[in-house]
Design an enzyme around this catalytic site. Sequence first.
Site, PDB file in Angstrom:
ATOM      1  N   ARG A  90      18.627 -24.829 -33.495  1.00  0.00           N
ATOM      2  CA  ARG A  90      18.493 -25.786 -34.595  1.00  0.00           C
ATOM      3  C   ARG A  90      19.101 -27.139 -34.224  1.00  0.00           C
ATOM      4  O   ARG A  90      18.595 -28.185 -34.636  1.00  0.00           O
ATOM      5  CB  ARG A  90      19.134 -25.255 -35.879  1.00  0.00           C
ATOM      6  CG  ARG A  90      18.412 -24.065 -36.459  1.00  0.00           C
ATOM      7  CD  ARG A  90      16.942 -24.400 -36.810  1.00  0.00           C
ATOM      8  NE  ARG A  90      16.194 -23.201 -37.106  1.00  0.00           N
ATOM      9  CZ  ARG A  90      15.258 -22.667 -36.324  1.00  0.00           C
ATOM     10  NH1 ARG A  90      14.943 -23.228 -35.183  1.00  0.00           N
ATOM     11  NH2 ARG A  90      14.622 -21.585 -36.687  1.00  0.00           N
ATOM     12  N   GLU A  93      16.575 -28.702 -32.079  1.00  0.00           N
ATOM     13  CA  GLU A  93      15.496 -29.150 -32.954  1.00  0.00           C
ATOM     14  C   GLU A  93      15.873 -30.455 -33.664  1.00  0.00           C
ATOM     15  O   GLU A  93      15.048 -31.358 -33.805  1.00  0.00           O
ATOM     16  CB  GLU A  93      15.205 -28.056 -33.978  1.00  0.00           C
ATOM     17  CG  GLU A  93      14.022 -28.314 -34.872  1.00  0.00           C
ATOM     18  CD  GLU A  93      13.765 -27.131 -35.792  1.00  0.00           C
ATOM     19  OE1 GLU A  93      12.599 -26.706 -35.842  1.00  0.00           O
ATOM     20  OE2 GLU A  93      14.716 -26.646 -36.437  1.00  0.00           O
ATOM     21  N   SER A 116      30.034 -41.997 -27.041  1.00  0.00           N
ATOM     22  CA  SER A 116      30.763 -41.177 -26.082  1.00  0.00           C
ATOM     23  C   SER A 116      30.903 -39.740 -26.563  1.00  0.00           C
ATOM     24  O   SER A 116      31.158 -39.485 -27.737  1.00  0.00           O
ATOM     25  CB  SER A 116      32.158 -41.766 -25.859  1.00  0.00           C
ATOM     26  OG  SER A 116      32.912 -40.933 -24.994  1.00  0.00           O
TER      27      SER A 116
END
Length: 149
Positions: A90, A93, A116
Site C-alpha cells: 500500500r 501504491e 531528506s
Amino acid sequence: MPTREELTNKIQNEKRSRGLSWKTIAEGIGPGSAIFYTAALLGQMTLTKAEAENAAKLLGLSEVEAAILTEPPYRGSLATLPPTDPLIYRFYELVQTYGTTWKALIEEEFGDGIMSAIDFDMHIEREPNPKGDRVKINMSGKFLSYKRY
C-alpha cells in the site's frame, strides 16, 4: 559470527518468546524514537554502543551481536519489487499514485530538491474514528536543494 539477517531473525524470536512489544523494547533501549529503534533492530539503522548494550541486555544478545547493531547496515530490506506484503504494498501504491503529486507540490513550495530520509523524523499513531481506527503517519524531512556547479 552471525550475519545481520540471522541477528534480525534472532531479535524477532527473542521479542516473540519474551512477549515484548517494539514500543517496550524501544523504551528499554533509550530515549529515542520507537520507529528508529525498531528499524535498527530490523537491520536498517545503527545503534550507539550504549543503545546496543541496552538492547543486548533486554533481548539476551551476545557482545558480538551488540557490536553488529552498531555497524552501518546494508539498507534496503525489500526482497522483491513491487513488494508482496499487502501493508508494504500500500505504501508502494501510494508512491505510484501520489508520487508525482508530492513531487510537484514540494517543488512548487521549496524549489528543485529532495526531502531528506537521513535528516528525518516520523511518528505513527492510532487515530480513533467511529468508522474504524485510522493509521496516522507524520513524516518530516529536511529539504535539500540540488547544488549547482
